[in-house]
Design a protein around this motif. Structure first.
Motif: not given
Length: 220
Positions: A102-112
């Motif tokens: 979820d590139t709208t969240t910090a954790n999501g951007r890390l996973m991306f």
């Protein structure tokens, strides 16, 4: 605003988007903000995806049920999401592999970023394997790329024929299966070797030498 995209591989009605649609609606996406395709993910011409990408605006988030619904490969997915990010559009995956993206969240951007690193690693491995294969082929006297239309045997025939006044160039080219341009790159109208002809015979000589050395090694 949340915008959803759905895809099934077959357009014959044997597959349905119901499961994807239910998940996207439950995530808060209105029916009027849903786009779909009935086509293989390998196809570039997906009108539903094209319309979806055009409709997205800065601040919107593109939502898919699973990661493979959007792209045909990991590299394609990374490229698509990077383009969305550059436009200020977020990206979110609801289920399956990549559900934490979820590139709208910090954790999501890390996973991306992790997925992007995997894609880059995959590309580097492909390049390394390709280069290693070409090097091994060259060591055995083979070169990559399309096979040469002019061979050493054809070249010798062309040399002999071009030295004869009764030779018709068009008929000779048809007989050898080459073009006039290829012929004249290798021999002169008098049948003398040109630079490409000399290179071809040199390659042939190296190949014969390598094959002979290999035969001697096996015999020894």
């Amino acid at each position: 605003m949340l915008v959803g995209y759905m895809r099934v591989s077959k357009a014959d009605g044997s597959q349905a988007t119901d499961l994807q649609r239910d998940a996207l609606v439950e995530a808060g996406i209105g029916p009027e903000q849903l786009y779909e395709d009935r086509a293989s993910g390998k196809r570039d011409d997906r009108p539903g995806l094209d319309a979806c990408l055009r409709a997205l605006r800065a601040g919107d988030t593109l939502v898919v049920w699973k990661l493979d619904r959007l792209g045909r490969s990991l590299a394609h997915l990374i490229d698509t999401v990077n383009k969305l990010n550059s436009r200020g559009v977020g990206f979110r995956v609801l289920a399956g592999q990549g559900a934490s993206i979820d590139t709208t969240t910090a954790n999501g951007r890390l996973m991306f970023a992790f997925f992007a690193a995997l894609a880059e690693f995959e590309r580097e491995l492909i390049v390394e394997r390709t280069q290693a294969g070409l090097a091994a082929a060259r060591a055995r006297g083979r070169n990559g790329g399309r096979p040469f239309k002019m061979t050493a045997a054809k070249l010798r025939l062309a040399q002999a024929a071009m030295g004869q006044p009764e030779t018709k160039v068009g008929e000779l080219c048809a007989e050898l299966g080459i073009t006039r341009q290829t012929l004249y790159r290798h021999v002169t109208p008098q049948g003398e070797l040109r630079a490409d002809g000399l290179k071809l015979l040199a390659r042939k000589g190296r190949s014969v030498m390598i094959a002979a050395n290999g035969a001697r090694e096996q015999a020894g």
